[in-house]
Design a protein around this motif. Structure first.
Motif, mmCIF file in Angstrom:
data_model
loop_
_atom_site.group_PDB
_atom_site.id
_atom_site.type_symbol
_atom_site.label_atom_id
_atom_site.label_comp_id
_atom_site.label_asym_id
_atom_site.label_seq_id
_atom_site.Cartn_x
_atom_site.Cartn_y
_atom_site.Cartn_z
ATOM 1 N N TYR A 172 110.573 47.211 -5.438
ATOM 2 C CA TYR A 172 112.098 46.929 -5.714
ATOM 3 C C TYR A 172 112.689 47.520 -5.512
ATOM 4 N N GLY A 173 113.785 46.249 -4.501
ATOM 5 C CA GLY A 173 115.638 46.795 -4.769
ATOM 6 C C GLY A 173 115.744 48.093 -3.327
ATOM 7 N N LYS A 174 116.632 48.030 -2.919
ATOM 8 C CA LYS A 174 117.184 48.468 -1.802
ATOM 9 C C LYS A 174 117.900 49.838 -1.360
ATOM 10 N N PRO A 175 117.957 50.809 -0.927
ATOM 11 C CA PRO A 175 115.829 51.315 -0.535
ATOM 12 C C PRO A 175 115.193 50.776 -1.679
ATOM 13 N N SER A 176 114.002 50.611 -1.324
ATOM 14 C CA SER A 176 112.911 50.499 -2.194
ATOM 15 C C SER A 176 112.352 51.978 -2.779
ATOM 16 N N VAL A 177 111.682 51.136 -4.003
ATOM 17 C CA VAL A 177 111.447 51.894 -5.378
ATOM 18 C C VAL A 177 110.563 51.577 -5.761
ATOM 19 N N VAL A 178 109.346 52.301 -5.916
ATOM 20 C CA VAL A 178 108.028 52.155 -6.192
ATOM 21 C C VAL A 178 108.016 52.343 -7.475
ATOM 22 N N ASP A 179 107.480 50.828 -8.029
ATOM 23 C CA ASP A 179 107.625 50.309 -10.209
ATOM 24 C C ASP A 179 106.215 50.920 -10.392
ATOM 25 N N VAL A 180 105.269 50.399 -9.490
ATOM 26 C CA VAL A 180 104.413 49.720 -10.247
ATOM 27 C C VAL A 180 102.919 50.694 -9.431
ATOM 28 N N PHE A 181 102.122 51.705 -9.161
ATOM 29 C CA PHE A 181 100.430 51.828 -8.485
ATOM 30 C C PHE A 181 99.809 51.161 -9.536
ATOM 31 N N LEU A 182 99.255 50.865 -9.191
ATOM 32 C CA LEU A 182 97.486 50.520 -10.642
ATOM 33 C C LEU A 182 96.676 49.744 -9.384
ATOM 34 N N GLU A 183 95.219 50.355 -9.693
ATOM 35 C CA GLU A 183 94.015 50.285 -9.050
ATOM 36 C C GLU A 183 93.931 48.512 -9.705
ATOM 37 N N VAL A 184 93.242 47.279 -9.456
ATOM 38 C CA VAL A 184 92.552 46.135 -9.710
ATOM 39 C C VAL A 184 91.510 45.920 -9.745
#
Length: 317
Positions: free
Chosen positions: A305-317
């Motif tokens: 999300y955001g500008k510049p982009s920021v990683v919120d979640v990394f998830l194996e699905v």
């Protein structure tokens, strides 16, 4: 073993800078030479063989915006560092094409030998030149769909007559390097696109470019986690995959989801059962197309999300 390094995209007016890094080990691949001396078809054939046979390889990407922010010299160092960080196999020497040690300020600088025309003389450097060239050319080709009229497929960002004419007629894009002398006159423009009557296309192009930027952030995030990026924006008429990466013998197929703000809901909400089935099909199709054992495939999602982009979640699905 030798770690060969070469860059592609130093001189273009538009597009990323890409550095390739390859450890061939004892593998012998016929026909390796400077990527510029090979036909497009031959480069693509060798690219596949290099990826299959090399002991290790990596690609370091630096965007046009990053080049404008830190300058080309620092961008070359950053791209080289990003490429080398993806190499997990041992090597005893690093050979960089040219005369500049882009790793001089790192702990690996003492292992570097610089060599003019190394892309002609050292197979590992030739291989690095080829995978970087193919990756960058493929990326620029896909930008034709994002920014129609610029003919990026033909000139891949270099300052040709066709490219200059397109800029004169259409303005510049987020792919353009405004710090480069021919484009500096555009740097003060608040709007990077000339307004046209088709505002819908303008919105779609801008959104697509934001998505591409988010994918670059996601790829860099994965590299910091130890992933080696194998492919980006892999597409067929049946399916597409944002990022393909690898840790040891596990292949990850990552979907990148971007939201302007956290208030819009997380990107994970877009991973519906239908989307999961599409991701699974794409992963299996990729494995089949590239003759990869499908027993170690993982699906994952990076939400930003955001500008510049920021990683919120990394998830194996």
């Amino acid at each position: 073993m030798i770690l060969g390094i070469d860059e592609v995209g130093r001189g273009p007016w538009a597009g990323p800078l890409v550095v390739g890094a390859v450890v061939l080990g004892g593998e012998i691949i016929e026909g390796l030479t400077d990527s510029k001396k090979l036909s497009k078809k031959r480069r693509e054939i060798l690219d596949i063989e290099i990826r299959q046979k090399a002991q290790g390889f990596g690609l370091g990407w630096v965007t046009a915006a990053e080049i404008d922010e830190i300058g080309l010299s620092q961008a070359l160092k950053l791209a080289t560092k990003r490429a080398v960080e993806q190499i997990a196999v041992p090597y005893h020497e690093i050979i960089i094409d040219g005369t500049v040690n882009f790793l001089a300020e790192t702990s690996k600088g003492k292992y570097v030998t610089t060599m003019k025309k190394a892309d002609l003389l050292v197979p590992a450097v030739s291989a690095a030149s080829i995978i970087a060239k193919v990756a960058r050319d493929n990326f620029m080709t896909k930008q034709d769909d994002v920014f129609p009229g610029y003919e990026f497929k033909k000139h891949v960002g270099y300052g040709t007559v066709v490219h200059t004419t397109a800029i004169d007629n259409l303005g510049i894009t987020p792919l353009h390097r405004l710090s480069f002398a021919p484009l500096k006159k555009y740097a003060k423009l608040s709007n990077k696109f000339k307004k046209n009557n088709d505002s819908g296309n303008l919105v779609n192009e801008t959104t697509k470019q934001i998505g591409d930027s988010a994918e670059t952030v996601a790829a860099n995030y994965l590299m910091k986690m130890g992933h080696k990026i194998i492919d980006r924006n892999w597409k067929t008429k049946y399916c597409e995959i944002d990022i393909v990466s690898q840790i040891k013998d596990v292949i990850y197929f990552t979907e990148v989801k971007y939201r302007k703000s956290q208030n819009q809901g997380g990107g994970l909400a877009a991973i519906t059962p239908k989307k999961m089935n599409q991701m699974k099909f794409a992963a299996e199709f990729y494995a089949l197309s590239n003759k990869i054992d499908d027993t170690n495939l993982r699906l994952s999602v990076v939400s930003l999300y955001g500008k510049p982009s920021v990683v919120d979640v990394f998830l194996e699905v």
